[in-house]
Design a protein around this motif. Structure first.
Motif, PDB file in Angstrom:
ATOM      1  N   GLN B  14     -17.579  -0.163 -25.508  1.00 33.81           N
ATOM      2  CA  GLN B  14     -18.996   0.512 -26.185  1.00 33.81           C
ATOM      3  C   GLN B  14     -18.719   1.207 -27.249  1.00 33.81           C
ATOM      4  O   GLN B  14     -19.256   1.418 -28.373  1.00 33.81           O
ATOM      5  CB  GLN B  14     -19.683   1.188 -25.067  1.00 33.81           C
ATOM      6  CG  GLN B  14     -20.280   0.091 -24.185  1.00 33.81           C
ATOM      7  CD  GLN B  14     -21.046   0.746 -22.883  1.00 33.81           C
ATOM      8  OE1 GLN B  14     -21.766  -0.030 -22.236  1.00 33.81           O
ATOM      9  NE2 GLN B  14     -20.857   2.194 -22.583  1.00 33.81           N
ATOM     10  N   SER B  93     -12.622  -3.368 -11.912  1.00 37.72           N
ATOM     11  CA  SER B  93     -11.591  -2.981 -11.165  1.00 37.72           C
ATOM     12  C   SER B  93     -11.746  -1.742 -10.223  1.00 37.72           C
ATOM     13  O   SER B  93     -11.155  -1.239  -9.604  1.00 37.72           O
ATOM     14  CB  SER B  93     -10.417  -2.230 -12.245  1.00 37.72           C
ATOM     15  OG  SER B  93      -9.939  -3.324 -13.188  1.00 37.72           O
ATOM     16  N   ASN B  95     -13.134   1.167 -10.464  1.00 29.24           N
ATOM     17  CA  ASN B  95     -12.653   2.482 -10.758  1.00 29.24           C
ATOM     18  C   ASN B  95     -11.423   2.793  -9.974  1.00 29.24           C
ATOM     19  O   ASN B  95     -11.170   3.892  -9.761  1.00 29.24           O
ATOM     20  CB  ASN B  95     -13.554   3.586  -9.944  1.00 29.24           C
ATOM     21  CG  ASN B  95     -15.200   3.484 -10.781  1.00 29.24           C
ATOM     22  OD1 ASN B  95     -15.926   4.101 -10.254  1.00 29.24           O
ATOM     23  ND2 ASN B  95     -14.907   2.987 -11.899  1.00 29.24           N
ATOM     24  N   GLY B 138     -11.484   2.091 -13.891  1.00 33.42           N
ATOM     25  CA  GLY B 138     -10.172   1.342 -13.343  1.00 33.42           C
ATOM     26  C   GLY B 138      -9.715   0.352 -14.349  1.00 33.42           C
ATOM     27  O   GLY B 138      -8.442   0.226 -14.577  1.00 33.42           O
ATOM     28  N   THR B 139     -10.487  -0.418 -15.240  1.00 35.02           N
ATOM     29  CA  THR B 139     -10.236  -1.239 -16.052  1.00 35.02           C
ATOM     30  C   THR B 139      -9.193  -1.001 -17.321  1.00 35.02           C
ATOM     31  O   THR B 139      -8.413  -1.048 -17.651  1.00 35.02           O
ATOM     32  CB  THR B 139     -11.388  -2.216 -16.647  1.00 35.02           C
ATOM     33  OG1 THR B 139     -11.811  -2.956 -15.419  1.00 35.02           O
ATOM     34  CG2 THR B 139     -10.884  -3.266 -17.513  1.00 35.02           C
ATOM     35  N   GLY B 140     -10.451  -0.087 -17.933  1.00 29.59           N
ATOM     36  CA  GLY B 140      -9.526   0.754 -19.004  1.00 29.59           C
ATOM     37  C   GLY B 140      -8.333   1.512 -18.791  1.00 29.59           C
ATOM     38  O   GLY B 140      -7.401   1.256 -19.560  1.00 29.59           O
ATOM     39  N   GLU B 172     -17.754  11.881 -13.203  1.00 30.98           N
ATOM     40  CA  GLU B 172     -18.853  10.520 -13.125  1.00 30.98           C
ATOM     41  C   GLU B 172     -18.094   9.672 -12.083  1.00 30.98           C
ATOM     42  O   GLU B 172     -18.633   8.600 -11.704  1.00 30.98           O
ATOM     43  CB  GLU B 172     -19.116   9.833 -14.505  1.00 30.98           C
ATOM     44  CG  GLU B 172     -19.625  10.767 -15.200  1.00 30.98           C
ATOM     45  CD  GLU B 172     -18.980  10.616 -16.789  1.00 30.98           C
ATOM     46  OE1 GLU B 172     -19.447   9.778 -17.595  1.00 30.98           O
ATOM     47  OE2 GLU B 172     -17.861  11.004 -16.793  1.00 30.98           O
ATOM     48  N   ASN B 199     -15.525  13.837 -23.236  1.00 26.96           N
ATOM     49  CA  ASN B 199     -16.847  13.489 -23.342  1.00 26.96           C
ATOM     50  C   ASN B 199     -17.770  14.912 -23.175  1.00 26.96           C
ATOM     51  O   ASN B 199     -18.774  14.917 -23.946  1.00 26.96           O
ATOM     52  CB  ASN B 199     -17.376  12.767 -21.940  1.00 26.96           C
ATOM     53  CG  ASN B 199     -17.374  11.228 -22.499  1.00 26.96           C
ATOM     54  OD1 ASN B 199     -17.408  10.730 -23.601  1.00 26.96           O
ATOM     55  ND2 ASN B 199     -17.398  10.313 -21.375  1.00 26.96           N
ATOM     56  N   ASN B 221     -21.075   7.801 -28.390  1.00 23.24           N
ATOM     57  CA  ASN B 221     -20.130   6.831 -28.929  1.00 23.24           C
ATOM     58  C   ASN B 221     -20.193   7.100 -30.522  1.00 23.24           C
ATOM     59  O   ASN B 221     -19.211   6.599 -31.170  1.00 23.24           O
ATOM     60  CB  ASN B 221     -20.273   5.473 -28.539  1.00 23.24           C
ATOM     61  CG  ASN B 221     -20.230   5.432 -27.044  1.00 23.24           C
ATOM     62  OD1 ASN B 221     -19.728   6.480 -26.599  1.00 23.24           O
ATOM     63  ND2 ASN B 221     -20.646   4.432 -26.463  1.00 23.24           N
TER      64      ASN B 221
HETATM   65  N1  LIG Z   1     -17.915   8.329 -24.387  1.00 17.72           N
HETATM   66  C1  LIG Z   1     -18.155   7.417 -23.727  1.00 17.72           C
HETATM   67  N2  LIG Z   1     -17.678   7.266 -22.221  1.00 17.72           N
HETATM   68  C2  LIG Z   1     -17.959   6.351 -21.457  1.00 17.72           C
HETATM   69  C3  LIG Z   1     -18.878   5.243 -21.843  1.00 17.72           C
HETATM   70  N3  LIG Z   1     -18.846   4.424 -20.970  1.00 17.72           N
HETATM   71  C4  LIG Z   1     -18.038   4.801 -19.706  1.00 17.72           C
HETATM   72  N4  LIG Z   1     -17.540   6.076 -20.253  1.00 17.72           N
HETATM   73  C5  LIG Z   1     -16.858   6.982 -19.508  1.00 17.72           C
HETATM   74  O1  LIG Z   1     -15.654   6.243 -18.899  1.00 17.72           O
HETATM   75  C6  LIG Z   1     -15.458   6.650 -17.783  1.00 17.72           C
HETATM   76  C7  LIG Z   1     -15.807   5.313 -16.545  1.00 17.72           C
HETATM   77  O2  LIG Z   1     -14.996   4.406 -17.070  1.00 17.72           O
HETATM   78  P1  LIG Z   1     -15.474   2.887 -17.535  1.00 17.72           P
HETATM   79  O3  LIG Z   1     -14.903   2.787 -19.112  1.00 17.72           O
HETATM   80  O4  LIG Z   1     -16.818   2.783 -17.271  1.00 17.72           O
HETATM   81  O5  LIG Z   1     -14.672   1.990 -16.596  1.00 17.72           O
HETATM   82  P2  LIG Z   1     -13.853   0.604 -16.710  1.00 17.72           P
HETATM   83  O6  LIG Z   1     -12.756   0.893 -17.532  1.00 17.72           O
HETATM   84  O7  LIG Z   1     -14.836  -0.509 -17.167  1.00 17.72           O
HETATM   85  O8  LIG Z   1     -13.054   0.454 -15.381  1.00 17.72           O
HETATM   86  P3  LIG Z   1     -13.987  -0.251 -14.069  1.00 17.72           P
HETATM   87  O9  LIG Z   1     -15.637  -0.277 -14.362  1.00 17.72           O
HETATM   88  O10 LIG Z   1     -13.558   0.719 -12.983  1.00 17.72           O
HETATM   89  O11 LIG Z   1     -13.326  -1.394 -13.668  1.00 17.72           O
HETATM   90  C8  LIG Z   1     -16.596   7.833 -17.437  1.00 17.72           C
HETATM   91  O12 LIG Z   1     -15.759   8.891 -17.592  1.00 17.72           O
HETATM   92  C9  LIG Z   1     -17.407   7.770 -18.404  1.00 17.72           C
HETATM   93  O13 LIG Z   1     -17.962   8.892 -18.871  1.00 17.72           O
HETATM   94  C10 LIG Z   1     -19.386   4.888 -23.022  1.00 17.72           C
HETATM   95  O14 LIG Z   1     -19.730   4.228 -23.907  1.00 17.72           O
HETATM   96  N5  LIG Z   1     -18.972   6.105 -24.055  1.00 17.72           N
END
Ligand SMILES: Nc1nc2c(ncn2[C@@H]2O[C@H](COP(=O)(O)OP(=O)(O)OP(=O)(O)O)[C@@H](O)[C@H]2O)c(=O)[nH]1
Ligand SMILES: Nc1nc2c(ncn2[C@@H]2O[C@H](COP(=O)(O)OP(=O)(O)OP(=O)(O)O)[C@@H](O)[C@H]2O)c(=O)[nH]1
Ligand SMILES: [Mg+2]
Ligand SMILES: [Mg+2]
Lengths: 474, 447
Positions: B14, B93, B95, B138-140, B172, B199, B221
């Motif tokens: 995103q 993943s 989280n 978990g993924t990122g 979160e 954030n 973002n």
């Molecule tokens: N700034 C910002 N933070 C985000 C966004 N989406 C998720 N987050 C943050 O990312 C964290 C959650 O991680 P995600 O990126 O959603 O998780 P992921 O890497 O998809 O991993 P899994 O869903 O567990 O497989 C939290 O701290 C959220 O606040 C976004 O679009 N912008």
């Protein structure tokens, strides 16, 4: 997209399950205006005929449905399942998904768990495997059952351990309907305690729902929708107990109660089905809410329940929704989370709600909510952009909270009252494989669970020092 | 030279989408041909049909977010993602860093490496790789760490920058501090520099500077993308002799991450305001830079609520050794700073305030500690804007909080079973804690 399979066992399990399917179809028909089989639908429905992808559209309720539910229906009597097969939902089940016997378990956990469990073991496994084969990425099993009877509680928990054996990597989320104190099943305390041990050992998460709470909620909503002050009137068709717009016409006795549970299931799975700016997948539930394997009882609360839901809601109402999620009369078991200890709390929001709304409300509510010392920020949040039918937004809170303890203690007391007199014991001990030790072991398991919550409760309000940090030699 | 961006997980995908969007529209708006071309070369290539295609690889373990980002990009009408430059799976993943790092990463290694390799081969010359992700999920975090490790093996001599989004402090994801600790401890060994957005900070910018009422992740973002864009868009460096520097990541890393113990970079930008107000505001460089300098030394990430009381310690020319007692309260000591000025009159701007030795540790010469980039092209609608990338104590407190909370949780062993299930042991946790305590102590000693 992942898939889930719903396994509904016993009368209660099947009746709740059917309300879920009805409302799920209503929800998808509402979102999916074109009426084509889509990704969102694929998480709980499989396409039967790839050339014909029509689903029922709300305005054309009689249009044929060409998809089947990913469900396995089990009951040891025929009545409930037959009724389903004669009702409007018959088209979404195919006969290979069903497993019935004729005589029921007679409100006896042992008959369900041991007698039927052994007799039907192969057939059950076969049905589960078949359901799994239809999924290209099976993520979760949802088991729905009651604790008080014989089939749901006994055979239901047997199915649970079969799931663990056969699909160890697939998450098991159990929705358990607990009997009220006035339950007409005399042996319900035995059945519930015997089932509890299985739930504690084999489930990933349990969502306890208490029939008394459902009754209270239904009564309050009915009371408010009949008269009451103007402005506080609940529109009947958008109330959470309503099934309007679904396939089923006339309402049956448990329907209003079961619709609440169905809504719980719809909300918990919404993020797995629809898009959102902060997705909360099903495998995130246990990961975030279960700090220790046995402590996986998650108290659900749903909002809005009593407010007029279909007006354009100003911020204050939105904030009220968050406050309500923590109040006693929105919990689906009789419990008071605010005055107990939180180990973890998930807020699953649907509709037009932004992160700033979440942050504001968490900041606002946090000071009044006691969290365990090692997880002072134990919040998990999800934002799904599709609201439930008839609402602009909704919130499901799942609390891993020591407030479940009184329910368990109460159950233990009721069990002991019977057990001290050895009442009805012989019905159980007659069953092959059932021994007195099953009772004592189940009791020991429940007691140690209560003890674990008790220990955590004892830390509440005490200032716990931070763990001394590692020191770095410089 | 070109940068290949790898977007991982929901957050990475995103934020990345907003970044490309801003870069693309900024390059289109700039009248200067050289600037546009340089920016294009960095971040886009042209498809056979002449469309601008982001030099990006999208990775997630679930399909929804990638679909959404690709659709959004295509709908811009200005640029797209490559049709085959994404790798999605069905189930996230959950989280769980261990699930991402130990299971999903290794399982899909080849496919993910192949996508990056293809993107790298499309570049005439590779300036480096930027991996974008959150640390809380978990993924990122998990797959992101794993992919960074693989890329480090394949491209041992390329610059790798990780852009990380740190979670809201109040949470979160309940296990966010565990995931963050594991991610940071690993990346510290792999990455050349780690650029962080918190954030909480960005949220505050949205509400207090941009006056947004209902703040969405898109709003957040866009702020991150604006700040990142102002770092990554073309600029003139002291030795680029009037042509736009060719190696943004290399220059960035060599100006700021000069020591393996110090890799954490924070960013702040001035001015930032609701776009409707931009047209009605005028700024002077001295005013902007005075604020920016105070934001740096008082560690305030936006121009509101700056503590003007914080002063740099007085440096006694005789005693080169500065001591703690001389340091004013709340003073943020820098190891190195990079100041980037964009827009009108940049060539005549005074930046002496940032070349004050009192701002820095004593063990680097000023020449090493301070760098300045300039571009006469106004960035993203601002007539003048200044961005500071800082390797300083700015992230010390949030890092210390993160590690402290994770350590408290670890002391009761809560949630550890969820990690051991996938092969991360208590010793692995302890190693992570140890290496981050080392980082904390190193940054602590700066001041
Ligand atoms: N700034 C910002 N933070 C985000 C966004 N989406 C998720 N987050 C943050 O990312 C964290 C959650 O991680 P995600 O990126 O959603 O998780 P992921 O890497 O998809 O991993 P899994 O869903 O567990 O497989 C939290 O701290 C959220 O606040 C976004 O679009 N912008
Ligand atoms: N909420 C709700 N509770 C139900 C429903 N049907 C039964 N119950 C409750 O479930 C318990 C009885 O269990 P049943 O599900 O009827 O029993 P069963 O699993 O079919 O087992 P046997 O009839 O003994 O074979 C009692 O506590 C009932 O109040 C229902 O549709 N909704
Ligand atoms: Mg029955
Ligand atoms: Mg995700």
């Amino acid at each position: 997209m992942t898939q889930s399979v719903v396994v509904q066992v016993g009368q209660c399990g099947n009746q709740v399950g059917c309300r879920f399917w009805d409302l799920a179809l209503r929800e998808h028909a509402h979102v999916n205006k074109k009426g084509v089989y889509d990704e969102a639908l694929s998480s709980f429905f499989r396409n039967v005929d790839s050339r014909r992808t029509t689903i029922r559209v709300a305005s054309q309720p009689l249009k044929r449905i060409f998809c089947y539910t990913q469900a396995v229906l089990v009951d040891m009597e025929e009545g409930v399942v037959n009724e389903i097969l004669q009702g409007p939902l018959r088209e979404v089940f195919d006969s290979t998904q069903l497993l019935t016997d004729v005589s029921g378990s007679g409100n006896n956990w042992a008959v369900g768990h041991l007698t039927y469990g052994s007799a039907y073991r192969e057939q059950i496994v076969d049905k589960l495997r078949r359901a799994a084969e239809h999924c290209d990425c099976l993520q979760c099993f949802f088991l729905i059952h009651s604790m008080g009877g014989g089939t749901g509680s006994g055979l239901g928990t047997r199915v649970l351990s079969l799931l663990e054996e056969e699909f160890p990597d697939v998450c098991r989320i159990v929705t358990s309907i607990y009997p009220s104190a006035e339950d007409d099943v005399i042996t319900s305390p035995y059945n519930s305690v015997l089932a509890m041990r299985e739930l504690t050992e084999h489930a990933d998460c349990v969502l306890p729902v208490d029939n008394q709470s459902l009754v209270d909620i239904v009564n309050k909503i009915k009371h408010m929708s009949q008269g009451g002050k103007p402005g506080s009137v609940i529109k009947r068709d958008s109330a959470i107990i309503s099934g309007q717009g679904g396939l089923s016409g006339a309402e049956k006795p448990f329907d209003a109660m079961n619709n609440i549970v169905a809504n719980l299931l719809l909300n918990i799975t919404s993020s797995a089905r629809f898009e959102g700016s902060l997705n909360m997948d099903l495998n995130e539930i246990a990961m975030n809410l279960v700090p220790f394997p046995r402590l996986h009882y998650l108290v659900p609360s749903l909002t809005p329940l009593y407010t007029l839901a279909d007006v354009n809601v100003p911020t204050r109402r939105l904030d009220q929704m968050f406050s309500d999620a923590f109040s006693k009369d929105h919990q689906l078991i009789r419990a008071d989370p605010k005055h107990s200890l939180y180990l973890a709390c998930a807020l699953m929001v649907r509709g037009n709600v932004q992160v700033s709304d979440l942050r504001r409300n968490i900041e606002r509510l946090k000071p009044s909510l006691p969290f365990v010392s090692w997880s002072q920020e134990g919040w998990k949040t999800g934002l799904c952009s599709v609201p439930p039918v008839g609402h602009s937004h909704s919130l499901l809170a799942l609390a891993n909270n020591t407030c479940v303890k009184p329910t368990f203690i109460d159950l233990r007391d009721r069990f002991n009252k019977l057990y001290r007199k050895k009442a009805h014991l012989h019905h159980y001990l007659h069953v092959e494989g059932m021994e007195q030790s099953c009772f004592t072991d189940a009791m020991a398991s429940l007691s140690s669970l209560i003890e674990e919550y008790h220990h955590l409760d004892a830390t509440k309000g005490r200032l716990m020092p931070d763990a001394p940090r590692l020191t770095i030699a410089t | 030279m070109s940068v290949v961006t790898v977007q991982l997980g929901q957050c990475g995908n995103q934020v990345g989408q907003e970044l490309f969007d801003i870069i693309c529209s900024d390059a289109q708006e700039g009248q200067r041909k050289a600037y546009s071309e340089s920016s294009r070369e960095r971040f886009f290539h042209q498809s056979a049909q002449g469309d601008l295609v982001a030099r990006a690889v999208l990775i997630d373990m679930e399909p929804k977010v990638i679909n959404h980002s690709m659709t959004k990009a295509a709908m811009s009408g200005r640029w797209t993602y490559g049709h085959t430059s994404h790798f999605g799976q069905k189930q996230g993943s959950g989280n769980n860093w261990a699930n991402g790092y130990c299971v999903h990463g290794p399982r899909h290694r080849e496919a993910m490496e192949e996508l990056v390799r293809r993107e790298v081969e499309r570049c005439d010359r590779l300036a480096g790789i930027m991996a974008m992700m959150s640390v809380a999920g978990g993924t990122g975090s998990g797959v992101g760490t794993y992919v960074t490790q693989c890329l480090r093996d394949i491209y041992p001599n390329s610059f790798i920058l990780n852009h990380l989004t740190w979670p809201y402090g109040t949470g979160e994801v309940i296990v966010q501090n565990y995931n963050s600790v594991l991610t940071l401890a690993h990346l510290y060994r792999l990455s050349d520099a780690i650029l962080v957005h918190e954030n909480d900070t960005v949220h505050k910018i949205c509400s207090q500077l941009l006056n947004i009422k209902h703040i969405s992740f898109s709003d957040i973002n866009r702020v991150i993308a604006h700040q990142l864009g102002s770092v990554l868009q073309p600029a003139l460096t002291p030795d680029s002799h009037g042509v736009y520097s060719r190696n943004p990541l290399g220059e960035l890393v060599s100006s700021l991450a000069c020591h393996p113990e110090y890799k954490l970079l924070s960013v702040c930008t001035i001015p930032q305001m609701a776009s409707a107000s931009i047209a009605y505001s005028t700024f002077s460089w001295p005013g902007l830079l005075k604020h920016l300098r105070q934001m740096l030394i008082s560690n305030t990430k936006m121009e509101e609520g700056i503590d003007w009381q914080v002063r740099p310690p007085s440096v006694h020319p005789a005693a080169a050794e500065r001591t703690r007692s001389l340091k004013g309260p709340g003073f943020n000591t820098s190891l190195a700073n990079l100041l980037i000025l964009r827009g009108k009159d940049v060539y005549s701007t005074e930046t002496d305030g940032f070349q004050d030795p009192a701002l820095y540790t004593s063990w680097l010469s000023l020449k090493e500690a301070f760098n300045l980039w300039k571009s006469p092209v106004p960035f993203n609608k601002y007539e003048k804007s200044a961005t500071l990338v800082s390797n300083s104590q700015a992230l010390l407190r949030p890092l210390d909080n993160m590690v402290g909370k994770a350590w408290n949780m670890f002391a009761s062993r809560a949630y550890v079973h969820q990690y051991t299930k996938f092969g991360i042991s208590e010793e692995d946790f302890l190693e992570g804690f140890t290496s981050l305590e080392q980082v904390i102590s190193s940054y602590g000693e700066l001041g």
